[in-house]
Design a protein around this motif. Sequence first.
Motif, mmCIF file in Angstrom:
data_model
loop_
_atom_site.group_PDB
_atom_site.id
_atom_site.type_symbol
_atom_site.label_atom_id
_atom_site.label_comp_id
_atom_site.label_asym_id
_atom_site.label_seq_id
_atom_site.Cartn_x
_atom_site.Cartn_y
_atom_site.Cartn_z
ATOM 1 N N GLY A 91 2.346 4.276 9.226
ATOM 2 C CA GLY A 91 1.405 3.742 8.248
ATOM 3 C C GLY A 91 -0.017 3.859 8.747
ATOM 4 N N ARG A 92 -0.769 2.799 8.521
ATOM 5 C CA ARG A 92 -2.182 2.806 8.893
ATOM 6 C C ARG A 92 -2.341 2.826 10.412
ATOM 7 N N GLY B 54 3.307 8.890 7.581
ATOM 8 C CA GLY B 54 2.123 9.058 6.748
ATOM 9 C C GLY B 54 2.067 8.142 5.539
ATOM 10 N N GLU B 55 3.144 7.456 5.232
ATOM 11 C CA GLU B 55 3.200 6.566 4.079
ATOM 12 C C GLU B 55 2.554 5.223 4.443
ATOM 13 N N VAL B 56 1.769 4.654 3.525
ATOM 14 C CA VAL B 56 1.078 3.401 3.809
ATOM 15 C C VAL B 56 1.395 2.284 2.802
ATOM 16 N N THR B 57 2.254 2.547 1.824
ATOM 17 C CA THR B 57 2.566 1.530 0.829
ATOM 18 C C THR B 57 3.515 0.478 1.410
ATOM 19 N N TYR B 58 3.381 -0.747 0.884
ATOM 20 C CA TYR B 58 4.262 -1.831 1.310
ATOM 21 C C TYR B 58 5.588 -1.728 0.586
#
Length: 168
Positions: A18-19, A88-92
């Motif tokens: 994520g981030r 690379g995914e940042v969604t919860y």
Amino acid sequence: LCFLVYLRTFIYPFFTRGRPFPLQLLFFGMLFCIYNGFLQGYYLIYCAEYPSDWCTGVRFTSGLLLFLVGMGINIHSDLLLRQLRKPGEVTYKIPQGGLFTYVSGANYFGEIVEWFGFAIATWSLPAFAFAFFTLCCIGPRAYHHHRYYLKTFTDYPKSRKALIPFVF
């Protein structure tokens, strides 16, 4: 204790997705862990006096068992959280499985249990102070994460508690 500090400081950040993790937080986290580790170690080496049969007593063995259970919950919960996102995914996303079935902050619950187990095993004021600090610091985080999940996800399990299974 040193192993946990090493694991949390140097190993765990490389497995998160994520981030990016802010370097300043890493620095302050390391500084806090070094200072706390020094205080705990200093007390246990130079101040604490234990009888020769301490390691076979009920306080030590129950504290050690509680510590190991908390550590297992913490590590397993962190693993489940890391698997939520693709690279690379940042969604919860809603955490599932393990103690996340019952609480939103399973990783926080594990860490709190871990440090109260350590406090019971060592029966020392600095260890109890750290366990209480941990509860006061990450307990509210679990509560706020729980509120966030309830507001954000309409399908979030309503029976799930914030931090303590079936209670809070």
